[in-house]
Scaffold this motif. Structure first.
Motif, mmCIF file in Angstrom:
data_model
loop_
_atom_site.group_PDB
_atom_site.id
_atom_site.type_symbol
_atom_site.label_atom_id
_atom_site.label_comp_id
_atom_site.label_asym_id
_atom_site.label_seq_id
_atom_site.Cartn_x
_atom_site.Cartn_y
_atom_site.Cartn_z
ATOM 1 N N GLU A 75 3.398 0.373 -3.705
ATOM 2 C CA GLU A 75 3.445 1.435 -2.697
ATOM 3 C C GLU A 75 4.895 1.850 -2.422
ATOM 4 O O GLU A 75 5.215 3.040 -2.332
ATOM 5 N N ARG A 76 5.763 0.840 -2.325
ATOM 6 C CA ARG A 76 7.168 1.108 -2.069
ATOM 7 C C ARG A 76 7.771 1.965 -3.191
ATOM 8 O O ARG A 76 8.516 2.908 -2.952
ATOM 9 N N PHE A 77 7.402 1.603 -4.400
ATOM 10 C CA PHE A 77 7.907 2.343 -5.559
ATOM 11 C C PHE A 77 7.463 3.808 -5.511
ATOM 12 O O PHE A 77 8.268 4.724 -5.679
ATOM 13 N N LEU A 78 6.177 4.009 -5.256
ATOM 14 C CA LEU A 78 5.687 5.395 -5.255
ATOM 15 C C LEU A 78 6.285 6.181 -4.096
ATOM 16 O O LEU A 78 6.541 7.376 -4.223
ATOM 17 N N ASN A 79 6.515 5.487 -2.993
ATOM 18 C CA ASN A 79 7.150 6.168 -1.867
ATOM 19 C C ASN A 79 8.577 6.574 -2.196
ATOM 20 O O ASN A 79 9.108 7.526 -1.633
ATOM 21 N N GLU A 87 2.243 5.557 2.202
ATOM 22 C CA GLU A 87 1.697 4.636 3.207
ATOM 23 C C GLU A 87 0.398 5.170 3.787
ATOM 24 O O GLU A 87 -0.484 4.420 4.172
ATOM 25 N N ARG A 88 0.346 6.476 3.857
ATOM 26 C CA ARG A 88 -0.845 7.110 4.461
ATOM 27 C C ARG A 88 -1.936 7.389 3.439
ATOM 28 O O ARG A 88 -2.920 8.052 3.746
ATOM 29 N N CYS A 89 -1.733 6.907 2.237
ATOM 30 C CA CYS A 89 -2.740 7.087 1.195
ATOM 31 C C CYS A 89 -3.686 5.888 1.223
ATOM 32 O O CYS A 89 -3.291 4.759 0.916
ATOM 33 N N ALA A 90 -4.935 6.144 1.643
ATOM 34 C CA ALA A 90 -5.906 5.052 1.739
ATOM 35 C C ALA A 90 -6.329 4.594 0.351
ATOM 36 O O ALA A 90 -6.182 5.328 -0.624
ATOM 37 N N VAL A 91 -6.857 3.373 0.297
ATOM 38 C CA VAL A 91 -7.454 2.918 -0.959
ATOM 39 C C VAL A 91 -8.602 3.872 -1.305
ATOM 40 O O VAL A 91 -9.366 4.278 -0.433
ATOM 41 N N TYR A 96 -2.233 14.729 -4.609
ATOM 42 C CA TYR A 96 -1.549 15.610 -5.547
ATOM 43 C C TYR A 96 -0.078 15.621 -5.130
ATOM 44 O O TYR A 96 0.229 15.708 -3.933
ATOM 45 N N THR A 97 0.829 15.547 -6.099
ATOM 46 C CA THR A 97 2.237 15.510 -5.726
ATOM 47 C C THR A 97 3.160 15.950 -6.853
ATOM 48 O O THR A 97 2.859 15.729 -8.023
ATOM 49 N N PRO A 98 4.259 16.588 -6.494
ATOM 50 C CA PRO A 98 5.335 16.738 -7.473
ATOM 51 C C PRO A 98 6.264 15.533 -7.341
ATOM 52 O O PRO A 98 6.123 14.757 -6.403
ATOM 53 N N ARG A 114 -5.017 5.840 -5.577
ATOM 54 C CA ARG A 114 -4.862 4.455 -5.115
ATOM 55 C C ARG A 114 -6.139 3.695 -5.427
ATOM 56 O O ARG A 114 -7.173 3.892 -4.793
ATOM 57 N N LEU A 115 -6.050 2.784 -6.396
ATOM 58 C CA LEU A 115 -7.220 2.018 -6.804
ATOM 59 C C LEU A 115 -7.408 0.813 -5.896
ATOM 60 O O LEU A 115 -8.535 0.406 -5.611
ATOM 61 N N ASP A 116 -6.297 0.235 -5.484
ATOM 62 C CA ASP A 116 -6.276 -0.970 -4.668
ATOM 63 C C ASP A 116 -5.031 -0.872 -3.802
ATOM 64 O O ASP A 116 -4.194 -0.022 -4.044
ATOM 65 N N PRO A 117 -4.880 -1.795 -2.831
ATOM 66 C CA PRO A 117 -3.635 -1.732 -2.051
ATOM 67 C C PRO A 117 -2.408 -1.786 -2.946
ATOM 68 O O PRO A 117 -1.412 -1.126 -2.671
ATOM 69 N N ASP A 118 -2.462 -2.562 -4.035
ATOM 70 C CA ASP A 118 -1.297 -2.742 -4.891
ATOM 71 C C ASP A 118 -1.466 -2.140 -6.278
ATOM 72 O O ASP A 118 -0.780 -2.546 -7.222
ATOM 73 N N ALA A 119 -2.387 -1.233 -6.440
ATOM 74 C CA ALA A 119 -2.606 -0.660 -7.770
ATOM 75 C C ALA A 119 -2.857 0.836 -7.675
ATOM 76 O O ALA A 119 -3.710 1.281 -6.892
ATOM 77 N N PHE A 120 -2.097 1.573 -8.458
ATOM 78 C CA PHE A 120 -2.224 3.027 -8.450
ATOM 79 C C PHE A 120 -2.317 3.527 -9.892
ATOM 80 O O PHE A 120 -1.903 2.843 -10.824
ATOM 81 N N ARG A 121 -2.826 4.738 -10.020
ATOM 82 C CA ARG A 121 -2.827 5.396 -11.313
ATOM 83 C C ARG A 121 -2.194 6.770 -11.124
ATOM 84 O O ARG A 121 -2.532 7.490 -10.192
ATOM 85 N N LEU A 122 -1.273 7.069 -12.020
ATOM 86 C CA LEU A 122 -0.516 8.314 -11.894
ATOM 87 C C LEU A 122 -0.775 9.169 -13.126
ATOM 88 O O LEU A 122 -0.792 8.643 -14.243
#
Lengths: 431, 528
Positions: A75-79, A87-91, A96-98, A114-122
């Motif tokens: 989360e910190r990395f994506l922020n 932070e406001r992105c729920a599981v 959408y973002t640039p 956000r797949l999980d609290p600690d897992a995302f797909r971009l």
């Protein structure tokens, strides 16, 4: 001399290529990220377009770049990477973002799921592994390039929910716009995101590559009675212009490819200011964006609508009926105000559903207010002419079903109209 | 000669001498070119050394031929056809390979196979190089100002230059300084992790120098590759149909079209001076040719130390020329082949044989090749830049047969014990043996082999030290320092004697810029 050897194919097919190549009667192929994908399946793409808008269409979007981001600092990395507030992105939420370089200029745009609290797909339009790894320096996060290990099918259109629901073990009734769910679709483990590039009701399905064809086939079977068609890039291009969605390399140049400063754009200049949360803490490009926000962007990315009388008149002068771009164009076209160039349009097409000639344009801010009357260059019988155009809000087409839940049709917004201010609903998940 | 006394004689019919002649003749001068050999072109020649097989004996690709020369002299009309040379194939000892193709997606996919990061870095690196090449290009196109001179023209030129570099912005200026000071290996380390990619790219930084990829200053030459790129669709980068000699022939044809006369087998013995002015030349035959302007297309050492008397020149200038670095470091092997060779790393005669083939598996490999040369030996495992001209232009060899041009580095001019026939053949064997490790069938295909050592290049082409660039392209010998401080404007301490070869700014390669810029200088001086 070198013809006797069969060499490896120069362009790759996607995991769906064995199927799409059987279906592509037009032999109209386009290159996308080193893959070939169908431009249109039928000789004319019109039916495919109307499938997106009136029934349902199945689109192979596997060439998208995909990255898996995992670890305690994900989360910190994506922020740090994106201007939105992760932070406001729920599981199970998708953003959408640039994302920007240090000077606040856009490198790429895509979705963060956000797949999980600690897992995302971009997802992204261009390869970004190196940038992501560099931004991740010092953080406990792993970034995996899963571009080739994940196939993607877009099922888009008003009937997409019903078709998908027939095969899915998870209920889609409460899957909101820009949310995701995991499900078995026809027994195939699938991540379903309610996202797409059409500005319509639709889903994107993420599966293992070897499951892509079985999934495609089952969806085709299930959708037969609903008018489901495979759709290619030409139909998609018209739909995304109607939805006001920018296309990398066409509507903007990624800042890491630009040779000169003028070729770069900030999120504000791309009408993506709604994604920028300056108050959320530091992220790459923030400092520059704070300054730009204070002084206001020099450019705006807006919709243009070509005045029918004007274009008809230009052709009528020559005794011709108006010729309209049924296939979207992707060249830069000058836009004028009283003879002075004030911007340029980068994509345009005839919108079959709106019955309007529309375009996406970069305009100097002073000329970008909705309602401003401008002129756009058009070539009529070998001559450069100027047609009257009017600045309009994006998206051009924004049906309530895009974000509505079943039974709530029409509650949130009116087709074709735009929200009063702030986040334009067409651009994605805001609101 | 029955014709009128020439306005200018040009010593040496290499490509720069011919370019100079063409520009002078175009301006209305009566020009005479004197070439020592029976063929024109100097090191840019095509010769049928073995019957039916046409060798690009020395120079083998068109890399930086200035587009303005192609346009000004209308070289296309004079028969110049530059064919695409679009890929670089690096076979690797472990059986893998790296190919960079003309097509962006294909290259990205190929590099991606080796490193995901490098595939992305490659694009950004290319963008930076194009930006820097754009920044340096105007410098290559101008006659360098002398930073020590207070003449108004010079100051204005210096000011323009300073303004130009200031306008680059901090980021690009920093990159340019890095490029000027770092070794190509270190510079590329900042960008890439794939050894074969770094090695093949850094190889372009060492060609023609007596330096290794880890020697500081070599990064700058990387830019030269991208110089060709900015001319893009104009395509000044490629293989000339008919070989490099076709470039010389096209320029000669243009020069003749403007009225220039060209004599071959007319070796110049002396440049004649009177009262500090050049007045003509003396041929080896004893014939004297008077001319108010003498232009030398041969290298600075030969021009000033051999063709002139020591008394003709200021002592400090002679000193500077004697110190000018002109160590030959490369050799050339040309082969006539019964068929196309097949590389283990990528078998068959596919598209990868239609571009350059680079034997540069790792940076360490290149540096070790340099180590041999540093201590007076030729590289046992040399760096090679190979082209099969007949794959691109079938007219270079009989149907189905091939010619192979192998540029080999390092082969020091000052070999321990000196070059002789036995050492030449040993050098040739080292080249073939190394290559056979990558293409085992090669040795059985060889019909004829020509080996050129730096000593042979000096002997055949008059290149002092066998240096292909008329003096090493290292930073201390470029721009206003080429060939000597204060004398980078094509003039010499002898009035009316000019330098127009690769030993003058901007230097070597079949680019023609020194010939063109020298002509501009001469014509300006003449109007005074």
């Amino acid at each position: 001399m070198c013809l006797k050897r069969m060499e490896a194919p120069l362009l790759r097919g996607t995991p769906l290529h064995p199927r799409t190549s059987q279906l592509c009667q037009a032999q109209n192929w386009r290159r996308w990220a080193g893959y070939v994908v169908a431009g249109s399946y039928e000789l004319l793409h019109e039916r495919e377009y109307f499938a997106i808008r009136t029934t349902a269409a199945l689109i192979d979007v596997s060439p998208l770049y995909k990255y898996q981001v995992t670890g305690p600092d994900a989360e910190r990395f994506l922020n740090r990477l994106i201007p939105r507030d992760v932070e406001r992105c729920a599981v199970h939420q998708v953003l959408y973002t640039p994302w920007c370089d240090d000077a606040g200029k856009v490198i790429d745009d895509g979705t963060v799921a956000r797949l999980d609290p600690d897992a995302f797909r971009l997802t992204s339009g261009e390869p970004n592994l190196r940038w992501l790894q560099d931004v991740a320096a010092g953080l406990a996060v792993t970034i995996g390039d899963i571009s080739e290990s994940l196939a993607a099918l877009a099922l888009q259109g008003p009937a997409s929910r019903e078709i998908l629901q027939r095969l899915s073990d998870a209920s889609l009734a409460d899957l909101r716009f820009f949310r995701l769910t995991h499900a078995l679709v026809a027994g195939i483990p699938t991540t379903i995101t309610r996202t797409g590039y059409t500005g319509d009701l639709g889903y994107e399905l993420w599966v293992e590559p070897d499951q892509a064809i079985p999934l495609w086939d089952r969806l085709t079977d299930a959708g037969a009675g609903y008018g489901l068609l495979p759709a290619g890039m030409l139909a998609l291009d018209v739909a995304r212009i109607e939805a006001g969605l920018p296309l990398i390399d066409v509507d903007y140049i990624p800042s890491n490819k630009a040779l000169i400063e003028q070729q770069k754009s900030s999120p504000y200049e791309l009408d993506l200011g709604w994604t920028v949360r300056l108050d959320k803490g530091p992220f790459v490009g923030r400092q520059a964006l704070v300054a730009e926000e204070a002084r206001g962007p020099a450019w705006r990315f807006t919709g243009l609508e070509v005045a029918w009388d004007s274009i008809e008149g230009l052709y009528a002068e020559l005794g011709l009926p108006p010729a309209l771009p049924l296939t979207a164009w992707r060249v830069s076209v000058p836009v004028y105000s009283k003879g002075e160039q004030v911007g340029y349009a980068t994509s345009g097409c005839w919108s079959p559903i709106l019955k309007r000639y529309i375009a996406l344009a970069h305009l100097r801010s002073a000329w970008a207010e909705p309602g401003t009357e401008l002129e756009m260059e058009v070539t009529v019988e070998h001559r450069r002419r100027r047609a009257a155009v009017r600045v309009v809000r994006k998206p051009f087409f924004d049906p309530p079903r895009k974000r509505a839940l079943p039974g709530a049709e029409g509650v949130r917004g009116v087709s074709g109209s735009a929200p009063a201010s702030g986040a334009p609903s067409g651009a994605g998940d805001a609101g | 000669m029955t014709r009128a006394r020439p306005d200018a004689v040009i010593v040496g019919g290499g490509h720069n001498g011919l370019v100079n002649a063409a520009y002078l003749a175009r301006a209305g001068l009566n020009v005479l070119v004197l070439e020592r050999r029976h063929v024109l072109g100097g090191a840019a020649v095509t010769e049928e050394v073995f019957p039916g097989f046409r060798y690009c004996v020395c120079s083998y690709v068109v890399s930086l031929l200035r587009p303005e020369i192609i346009r000004d002299l209308d070289l296309a009309r004079h028969g110049l056809e530059i064919l695409p040379l679009e890929s670089t194939f690096t076979p690797l000892p472990d059986g893998d390979h790296l190919v960079r193709w003309a097509d962006h997606d294909r290259t990205r996919q190929e590099i991606h196979r080796h490193s995901h990061r490098d595939a992305e870095a490659y694009d950004e690196f290319g963008r930076l190089m194009v930006q820097l090449a754009m920044a340096v290009k105007p410098v290559l196109e101008m006659a360098p100002p002398d930073p020590a001179s207070w003449r108004p023209r010079n100051l204005a030129s210096m000011a323009r230059l300073a303004g130009h570099f200031r306008g680059l912005g901090a980021e690009k200026l920093a990159a340019l300084v890095k490029l000027m000071t770092m070794s190509s290996a270190d510079f590329l380390d900042e960008w890439f992790e794939t050894e074969a990619l770094k090695a093949t790219m850094s190889a372009s930084g060492i060609i023609g120098t007596f330096l290794g990829p880890r020697s500081p200053g070599t990064a700058y030459v990387l830019l030269h590759h991208y110089m060709g790129e900015i001319d893009g669709a104009f395509r000044a980068w490629g293989f000339a149909r008919g070989g490099t000699g076709a470039v010389s022939e096209a320029i000669a044809s243009a020069a003749r079209g403007f009225g220039a006369r060209v004599r071959t087998e007319a070796p110049v013995e002396r440049i004649l001076t009177r009262g500090g002015r050049a007045v003509g030349v003396l041929l080896a035959s004893g014939e004297e040719i008077e001319a108010p302007i003498v232009v030398s297309g041969v290298d600075p050492k030969r021009t000033f130390l051999d063709l002139l008397e020591p008394e003709d020149l200021p002592r400090d200038f002679v000193d500077a020329i004697r110190r000018f670095r002109i160590r030959g470091s490369s050799g050339k092997v040309n082969l006539a082949l019964a068929g196309a060779p097949s590389f283990t790393a990528l078998p068959g005669d596919g598209a990868h044989l239609r571009g350059a083939i680079s034997i540069s598996p790792t940076v360490e490999y290149l540096e070790r090749a340099y180590d041999d040369a540093k201590y007076g030996a030729f590289s046992k495992r040399p760096y090679m830049d190979i082209v099969l001209p007949s794959m691109i232009d079938p007219g270079m060899a009989p149907p189905g047969r091939h010619v192979m041009s192998i540029f080999v580095q390092y082969a020091p001019y000052e070999l321990d014990g000196g070059w002789n026939d036995a050492r030449r053949e040993a050098f040739g064997d080292a080249v073939i043996d190394t290559l056979c490790e990558y293409a085992p069938d090669l040795s059985d295909l060889i019909l004829h082999r020509q080996v050129l050592t730096p000593a042979d290049m000096e002997e055949t082409f008059g290149l002092t030290g066998g240096n292909i660039f008329h003096g090493e392209l290292s930073l201390h010998q470029l721009f206003f320092l080429r060939p000597a401080p204060g004398w980078a404007d094509y003039r010499t301490p002898i009035a009316n004697l000019y330098l127009c070869g690769s030993g003058a700014h901007p230097g070597g390669g079949v680019c023609g810029a020194p010939g063109r810029l020298a002509a501009a200088r001469i014509l300006r001086d003449r109007r005074r």
